[in-house]
Design an enzyme around this catalytic site. Sequence first.
Site, PDB file in Angstrom:
ATOM      1  N   SER A 123       0.831  -1.199   0.000  1.00  0.00           N
ATOM      2  CA  SER A 123       0.000   0.000   0.000  1.00  0.00           C
ATOM      3  C   SER A 123       0.863   1.246   0.000  1.00  0.00           C
ATOM      4  CB  SER A 123      -0.865  -0.015   1.264  1.00  0.00           C
ATOM      5  OG  SER A 123      -1.460   1.237   1.484  1.00  0.00           O
ATOM      6  N   TYR A 147      -1.294  -1.033  10.687  1.00  0.00           N
ATOM      7  CA  TYR A 147      -1.624  -1.642   9.395  1.00  0.00           C
ATOM      8  C   TYR A 147      -0.499  -1.403   8.389  1.00  0.00           C
ATOM      9  CZ  TYR A 147      -3.471  -1.626   4.621  1.00  0.00           C
ATOM     10  OH  TYR A 147      -3.611  -1.816   3.272  1.00  0.00           O
ATOM     11  N   LYS A 151       2.454  -3.967   6.388  1.00  0.00           N
ATOM     12  CA  LYS A 151       2.786  -3.979   4.954  1.00  0.00           C
ATOM     13  C   LYS A 151       4.295  -3.781   4.761  1.00  0.00           C
ATOM     14  CE  LYS A 151      -1.322  -4.506   3.148  1.00  0.00           C
ATOM     15  NZ  LYS A 151      -1.655  -5.766   2.473  1.00  0.00           N
TER      16      LYS A 151
HETATM   17  P1  NAD Z   1     -10.921  -6.802   1.332  1.00  0.00           P
HETATM   18  O1  NAD Z   1     -11.071  -6.829   2.808  1.00  0.00           O
HETATM   19  O2  NAD Z   1     -12.125  -6.564   0.501  1.00  0.00           O
HETATM   20  O3  NAD Z   1     -10.207  -8.144   0.829  1.00  0.00           O
HETATM   21  C1  NAD Z   1      -9.289  -8.849   1.613  1.00  0.00           C
HETATM   22  C2  NAD Z   1      -9.731 -10.307   1.612  1.00  0.00           C
HETATM   23  O4  NAD Z   1      -8.818 -11.077   2.393  1.00  0.00           O
HETATM   24  C3  NAD Z   1     -11.127 -10.512   2.219  1.00  0.00           C
HETATM   25  O5  NAD Z   1     -11.912 -11.266   1.331  1.00  0.00           O
HETATM   26  C4  NAD Z   1     -10.850 -11.269   3.522  1.00  0.00           C
HETATM   27  O6  NAD Z   1     -11.910 -12.145   3.845  1.00  0.00           O
HETATM   28  C5  NAD Z   1      -9.567 -11.992   3.177  1.00  0.00           C
HETATM   29  N1  NAD Z   1      -8.725 -12.357   4.327  1.00  0.00           N
HETATM   30  C6  NAD Z   1      -8.318 -11.554   5.334  1.00  0.00           C
HETATM   31  N2  NAD Z   1      -7.538 -12.239   6.180  1.00  0.00           N
HETATM   32  C7  NAD Z   1      -7.452 -13.503   5.701  1.00  0.00           C
HETATM   33  C8  NAD Z   1      -6.804 -14.691   6.135  1.00  0.00           C
HETATM   34  N3  NAD Z   1      -6.091 -14.724   7.273  1.00  0.00           N
HETATM   35  N4  NAD Z   1      -6.917 -15.813   5.384  1.00  0.00           N
HETATM   36  C9  NAD Z   1      -7.654 -15.817   4.259  1.00  0.00           C
HETATM   37  N5  NAD Z   1      -8.305 -14.725   3.801  1.00  0.00           N
HETATM   38  C10 NAD Z   1      -8.209 -13.587   4.517  1.00  0.00           C
HETATM   39  O7  NAD Z   1      -9.795  -5.708   0.995  1.00  0.00           O
HETATM   40  P2  NAD Z   1      -9.325  -5.139  -0.405  1.00  0.00           P
HETATM   41  O8  NAD Z   1      -9.658  -3.701  -0.441  1.00  0.00           O
HETATM   42  O9  NAD Z   1      -9.783  -6.013  -1.498  1.00  0.00           O
HETATM   43  O10 NAD Z   1      -7.750  -5.247  -0.218  1.00  0.00           O
HETATM   44  C11 NAD Z   1      -7.004  -6.330  -0.721  1.00  0.00           C
HETATM   45  C12 NAD Z   1      -5.537  -6.124  -0.342  1.00  0.00           C
HETATM   46  O11 NAD Z   1      -5.081  -4.898  -0.869  1.00  0.00           O
HETATM   47  C13 NAD Z   1      -5.307  -6.064   1.168  1.00  0.00           C
HETATM   48  O12 NAD Z   1      -4.113  -6.748   1.475  1.00  0.00           O
HETATM   49  C14 NAD Z   1      -5.160  -4.590   1.434  1.00  0.00           C
HETATM   50  O13 NAD Z   1      -4.363  -4.338   2.561  1.00  0.00           O
HETATM   51  C15 NAD Z   1      -4.500  -4.113   0.154  1.00  0.00           C
HETATM   52  N6  NAD Z   1      -4.757  -2.701  -0.115  1.00  0.00           N
HETATM   53  C16 NAD Z   1      -6.040  -2.242  -0.188  1.00  0.00           C
HETATM   54  C17 NAD Z   1      -6.269  -0.888  -0.416  1.00  0.00           C
HETATM   55  C18 NAD Z   1      -7.680  -0.353  -0.489  1.00  0.00           C
HETATM   56  O14 NAD Z   1      -7.859   0.851  -0.390  1.00  0.00           O
HETATM   57  N7  NAD Z   1      -8.709  -1.169  -0.673  1.00  0.00           N
HETATM   58  C19 NAD Z   1      -5.194   0.006  -0.562  1.00  0.00           C
HETATM   59  C20 NAD Z   1      -3.907  -0.503  -0.499  1.00  0.00           C
HETATM   60  C21 NAD Z   1      -3.692  -1.860  -0.274  1.00  0.00           C
HETATM   61  C1  UD1 Z   2      -6.998   5.558   3.975  1.00  0.00           C
HETATM   62  C2  UD1 Z   2      -6.013   4.975   4.948  1.00  0.00           C
HETATM   63  C3  UD1 Z   2      -4.806   4.447   4.174  1.00  0.00           C
HETATM   64  C4  UD1 Z   2      -5.235   3.469   3.097  1.00  0.00           C
HETATM   65  C5  UD1 Z   2      -6.248   4.172   2.184  1.00  0.00           C
HETATM   66  C6  UD1 Z   2      -6.781   3.292   1.081  1.00  0.00           C
HETATM   67  C7  UD1 Z   2      -6.338   6.306   6.999  1.00  0.00           C
HETATM   68  C8  UD1 Z   2      -5.718   7.292   7.932  1.00  0.00           C
HETATM   69  N1  UD1 Z   2      -5.605   5.997   5.909  1.00  0.00           N
HETATM   70  O1  UD1 Z   2      -6.335   6.623   3.403  1.00  0.00           O
HETATM   71  O2  UD1 Z   2      -3.903   3.810   5.041  1.00  0.00           O
HETATM   72  O3  UD1 Z   2      -4.124   3.023   2.347  1.00  0.00           O
HETATM   73  O4  UD1 Z   2      -7.354   4.615   2.978  1.00  0.00           O
HETATM   74  O5  UD1 Z   2      -7.575   2.279   1.641  1.00  0.00           O
HETATM   75  O6  UD1 Z   2      -7.419   5.804   7.235  1.00  0.00           O
HETATM   76  N2  UD1 Z   2     -12.551  11.800   3.763  1.00  0.00           N
HETATM   77  C9  UD1 Z   2     -13.521  12.660   4.227  1.00  0.00           C
HETATM   78  N3  UD1 Z   2     -14.665  12.131   4.742  1.00  0.00           N
HETATM   79  C10 UD1 Z   2     -14.888  10.791   4.815  1.00  0.00           C
HETATM   80  C11 UD1 Z   2     -13.892   9.912   4.320  1.00  0.00           C
HETATM   81  C12 UD1 Z   2     -12.721  10.451   3.816  1.00  0.00           C
HETATM   82  O7  UD1 Z   2     -13.358  13.871   4.171  1.00  0.00           O
HETATM   83  O8  UD1 Z   2     -15.949  10.364   5.302  1.00  0.00           O
HETATM   84  C13 UD1 Z   2     -11.317  12.356   3.167  1.00  0.00           C
HETATM   85  C14 UD1 Z   2     -10.065  12.023   3.949  1.00  0.00           C
HETATM   86  O9  UD1 Z   2      -9.845  12.964   4.960  1.00  0.00           O
HETATM   87  C15 UD1 Z   2      -9.000  12.043   2.832  1.00  0.00           C
HETATM   88  C16 UD1 Z   2      -9.778  11.577   1.586  1.00  0.00           C
HETATM   89  O10 UD1 Z   2     -11.151  11.772   1.888  1.00  0.00           O
HETATM   90  O11 UD1 Z   2      -8.555  13.361   2.618  1.00  0.00           O
HETATM   91  C17 UD1 Z   2      -9.551  10.122   1.256  1.00  0.00           C
HETATM   92  O12 UD1 Z   2      -9.832   9.331   2.396  1.00  0.00           O
HETATM   93  P1  UD1 Z   2      -9.805   7.727   2.379  1.00  0.00           P
HETATM   94  O13 UD1 Z   2     -10.696   7.224   1.305  1.00  0.00           O
HETATM   95  O14 UD1 Z   2     -10.073   7.257   3.765  1.00  0.00           O
HETATM   96  O15 UD1 Z   2      -8.316   7.353   1.943  1.00  0.00           O
HETATM   97  P2  UD1 Z   2      -6.903   7.789   2.583  1.00  0.00           P
HETATM   98  O16 UD1 Z   2      -7.056   8.919   3.520  1.00  0.00           O
HETATM   99  O17 UD1 Z   2      -5.960   7.979   1.466  1.00  0.00           O
END
Ligand code: NAD
Ligand code: UD1
Length: 341
Positions: A123, A147, A151
């Site tokens: 991430s 978190y 990573k």
């Molecule tokens: P998500 O929660 O929708 O998907 C994660 C999946 O992993 C879920 O289906 C959950 O059931 C499964 N899981 C969790 N722990 C597990 C375990 N111990 N064994 C088997 N399955 C398990 O999240 P996502 O948004 O799809 O994210 C996927 C990956 O990308 C994650 O590793 C997350 O940290 C990373 N990531 C997400 C974002 C974002 O904004 N969504 C940003 C950066 C990185």
């Molecule tokens: C969050 C996580 C980050 C993660 C990313 C993608 C935190 C502190 N950081 O970041 O670790 O990688 O999501 O999953 O949670 N906002 C509002 N009102 C809301 C929601 C968000 O104003 O109800 C604003 C936030 O202040 C920010 C922007 O929208 O400026 C984006 O927020 P968000 O979607 O939570 O993503 P990140 O802040 O980038």
Amino acid sequence: MILLTGGAGYIGSHVCIALLDAGFDVVVVDNLSNSNKASLERVQLICGRSLTFRQVDILDEEAIYETLCSYEVSAVIHLAGLKAVGESSIRPMTYYENNLLGSMRLVSAMNRASVKTLVFSSSATVYGVPTYLPLDEHHPLGPTNPYGRTKLFIEEMLKDLYRSDNDWRIGILRYFNPVGAHESGLIGEDPKGVPNNLLPFVAQVAIGKREKLRIWGNDYDTPDGTGIRDFIHVVDLASGHLSVLNSLKQPGLLTANFGTGNGSSVLDVVRTFEAVSGRSVPFEIDKRRIGDVAVCFADPTFAERVLGWRSVRSLEEMCADHWRWQCKCPDGYRGTNSEGR
Ligand code: NAD
Ligand code: UD1
């Protein structure tokens, strides 16, 4: 056969589609702790192809080893993990166990099965507070929450693994802010309870589930005072995984930003969402959220140069696709059948 951990989740279900559409066979491993099996039923409906699902925890090394062997897996895409930043500060050991120990067990099973190709979803949160922008892959690392540290530690573990054994092929992907949904509107992000992230919250306000958005701070040093992020369409993000698999034909370790290179403010998102949905998104300005940075966006040129991949979808498409999913499946995967009705 590709093993996809966390494949039932938001990003995983979109990666599944990219893999199936590209002709790969897929076995998904997911413990469903933050997802619903219905997502995979819909994936198969969309692709017209079937996949294998095993409800397995990545902490269960024997079950992973058995899956790797019996399905003759050639590569693993590892997305399983817990991802709620706030929760990770309250329950850090749960995050270290699930994300870090889970990844250690997965790698151990892979080693035993001689499967040495791994794509890992990291991430942008590993960068912490930007000291310069855009963020390239050489920017100093310093996550500000447990978190993010899980990573970072997994990244370091994979680098040590590669240093010790140059047969590995490892891709570390630093996702920026994945949003949007598949164009079918059948799969998308299905947050439990109150969404933490901006797009799901905005969509729930637009459809009338929530009264108004709270914008966390309009006094940042940005053109409109609200925070700026690099939103990337989840379908673009998913397709990037194919490029990574392709580039891991030779042993090596690469680390790539997965972003667009464009920053959009919270108000940009609100206005764009209003325009594509035709609904209003009432908001009020609240104080800054602890831990937020003002501006965060990627330098995506490494991925473009080395992987030949870049995102192509606009903020309008991200909002329009998210809105279609919100309208078609207002309760996510609950209470709808696999056709989304
Ligand atoms: P998500 O929660 O929708 O998907 C994660 C999946 O992993 C879920 O289906 C959950 O059931 C499964 N899981 C969790 N722990 C597990 C375990 N111990 N064994 C088997 N399955 C398990 O999240 P996502 O948004 O799809 O994210 C996927 C990956 O990308 C994650 O590793 C997350 O940290 C990373 N990531 C997400 C974002 C974002 O904004 N969504 C940003 C950066 C990185
Ligand atoms: C969050 C996580 C980050 C993660 C990313 C993608 C935190 C502190 N950081 O970041 O670790 O990688 O999501 O999953 O949670 N906002 C509002 N009102 C809301 C929601 C968000 O104003 O109800 C604003 C936030 O202040 C920010 C922007 O929208 O400026 C984006 O927020 P968000 O979607 O939570 O993503 P990140 O802040 O980038």
